[in-house]
Design a protein around this motif. Structure first.
Motif, PDB file in Angstrom:
ATOM      1  N   LEU A  64      99.972 -34.611 -15.864  1.00 29.31           N
ATOM      2  CA  LEU A  64      99.506 -34.215 -14.528  1.00 29.31           C
ATOM      3  C   LEU A  64     100.404 -33.151 -13.916  1.00 29.31           C
ATOM      4  N   ASP A  65     101.695 -33.201 -14.231  1.00 32.97           N
ATOM      5  CA  ASP A  65     102.650 -32.234 -13.688  1.00 32.97           C
ATOM      6  C   ASP A  65     102.810 -30.991 -14.570  1.00 32.97           C
ATOM      7  N   ARG A  66     101.958 -30.872 -15.556  1.00 36.03           N
ATOM      8  CA  ARG A  66     101.992 -29.740 -16.498  1.00 36.03           C
ATOM      9  C   ARG A  66     103.335 -29.652 -17.224  1.00 36.03           C
ATOM     10  N   GLU A  67     103.884 -30.816 -17.551  1.00 33.43           N
ATOM     11  CA  GLU A  67     105.092 -30.881 -18.356  1.00 33.43           C
ATOM     12  C   GLU A  67     104.718 -31.392 -19.748  1.00 33.43           C
ATOM     13  N   ARG A  68     105.599 -31.177 -20.683  1.00 37.49           N
ATOM     14  CA  ARG A  68     105.347 -31.638 -22.050  1.00 37.49           C
ATOM     15  C   ARG A  68     105.588 -33.139 -22.135  1.00 37.49           C
ATOM     16  N   PRO A  69     104.571 -33.904 -22.506  1.00 40.66           N
ATOM     17  CA  PRO A  69     104.757 -35.360 -22.564  1.00 40.66           C
ATOM     18  C   PRO A  69     105.454 -35.788 -23.851  1.00 40.66           C
ATOM     19  N   GLY A  70     106.247 -36.836 -23.762  1.00 45.57           N
ATOM     20  CA  GLY A  70     106.775 -37.439 -24.976  1.00 45.57           C
ATOM     21  C   GLY A  70     105.670 -38.196 -25.688  1.00 45.57           C
ATOM     22  N   GLU A 108      93.634 -29.089 -19.934  1.00 45.43           N
ATOM     23  CA  GLU A 108      94.590 -28.108 -20.436  1.00 45.43           C
ATOM     24  C   GLU A 108      95.397 -28.684 -21.595  1.00 45.43           C
ATOM     25  N   TYR A 109      95.809 -29.941 -21.445  1.00 47.20           N
ATOM     26  CA  TYR A 109      96.600 -30.549 -22.516  1.00 47.20           C
ATOM     27  C   TYR A 109      95.753 -30.772 -23.767  1.00 47.20           C
ATOM     28  N   MET A 110      94.497 -31.160 -23.591  1.00 49.95           N
ATOM     29  CA  MET A 110      93.617 -31.420 -24.736  1.00 49.95           C
ATOM     30  C   MET A 110      93.437 -30.170 -25.596  1.00 49.95           C
ATOM     31  N   GLU A 111      93.419 -29.021 -24.959  1.00 47.64           N
ATOM     32  CA  GLU A 111      93.288 -27.781 -25.717  1.00 47.64           C
ATOM     33  C   GLU A 111      94.450 -27.622 -26.703  1.00 47.64           C
ATOM     34  N   LYS A 112      95.638 -28.052 -26.284  1.00 49.10           N
ATOM     35  CA  LYS A 112      96.807 -27.951 -27.154  1.00 49.10           C
ATOM     36  C   LYS A 112      96.775 -29.014 -28.262  1.00 49.10           C
ATOM     37  N   ALA A 113      96.225 -30.189 -27.941  1.00 51.48           N
ATOM     38  CA  ALA A 113      96.226 -31.299 -28.901  1.00 51.48           C
ATOM     39  C   ALA A 113      95.069 -31.226 -29.891  1.00 51.48           C
ATOM     40  N   ALA A 114      94.069 -30.421 -29.583  1.00 55.63           N
ATOM     41  CA  ALA A 114      92.829 -30.414 -30.371  1.00 55.63           C
ATOM     42  C   ALA A 114      93.038 -30.070 -31.836  1.00 55.63           C
TER      43      ALA A 114
END
Length: 251
Positions: A64-70, A108-114
């Motif tokens: 949510l904060d546009r940070e990289r999650p662990g 936004e994150y899903m685009e990176k994980a796809a």
């Protein structure tokens, strides 16, 4: 990558159990790479996979904060997990007051994980929070677990109306179906099921998840049903449900 949001606005309907067992079955039986996102501040999925960290900012909050999650890798065969705790609620509340766009952080994150995963499963809270809206705006499909009582049936209409509203933000979103959980054969349940199948305009999966004490015990031992009690009624039903959902029969 297919993203599936598991949601119902009523608690106690086996949302986390469904999300966890879907993820593990996709990883073990279907040999898929799966990302499981705990999107509930209570962190039940995180606790189930021993990834709950009370005093650290959780991965879902970081998204949510546009940070990289662990990412907790290999919590089960083929399954990685992004955890949650009450810091997700803090991030949710802060995002509500932001002047920036609020609904697209998960997308936004899903685009990176796809490119990494075949499936993403998001376990959601029993409330429409900003994190819930984010999940639905990032999802391709929604599965709604329902326990057959009067309040849960009423809740189906409420959550489906919310999902339809969010199609304005995510035109690809669709309701894959209603999954009957914790099913006990009784006159009342049979009547409720018949009513739901006749009156619900959305798909109601043929496979029901029967009540099983093993499903409760598995949460104490923090093991998926496929590991803890693969012959139990609930484990059998989740396997059959996944065959119905994916359209692929597994031995």
């Amino acid at each position: 990558m297919k993203t599936i949001a598991v949601i119902n606005l009523k608690g106690g309907v086996a949302k986390t159990t469904t999300a966890a067992n879907m993820a593990t079955l996709l990883g073990t039986k279907y040999q898929k790479n799966v990302l499981l996102i705990d999107n509930d501040p209570q962190g039940n999925a995180s606790q189930f996979f021993d990834c709950y960290r009370k005093d650290e900012k959780c991965g879902a909050a970081k998204i949510l904060d546009r940070e990289r999650p662990g990412i907790f890798t290999d919590v089960a065969a083929g399954v990685d997990l992004i955890n949650a705790n009450m810091t997700l609620l803090e991030a949710d509340n802060e995002l509500r007051t932001s002047e920036d766009r609020q609904d697209n952080r998960f997308a936004e994150y899903m685009e990176k994980a796809a490119s990494i995963y075949d499936y993403c499963i998001i376990d959601n809270p029993p409330a429409i929070l900003i994190c819930t809206i984010n999940a639905l705006c990032a999802a391709d499909e929604v599965i709604i677990p329902v326990r057959l009582d009067n309040w849960s049936i009423d809740g189906v209409e409420v959550i489906t109306e919310q999902i339809e509203t969010l199609k304005a933000l995510n035109s690809n979103l669709k309701i894959a179906g209603i999954l009957l959980t914790d099913y006990k054969k009784s006159i009342e349940n049979e009547a409720a099921e018949e009513w739901l199948r006749k009156n619900c305009k959305y798909n109601v999966f043929s496979r029901r998840i029967r009540h099983s004490d093993k499903a409760v015990s598995a949460t104490y031992y923090k093991q998926p049903l496929e590991t803890y009690s693969p012959r139990s009624a609930a484990a059998t039903d989740y396997r059959k449900f996944m065959e119905e959902y994916t359209g692929t029969k597994k031995a």
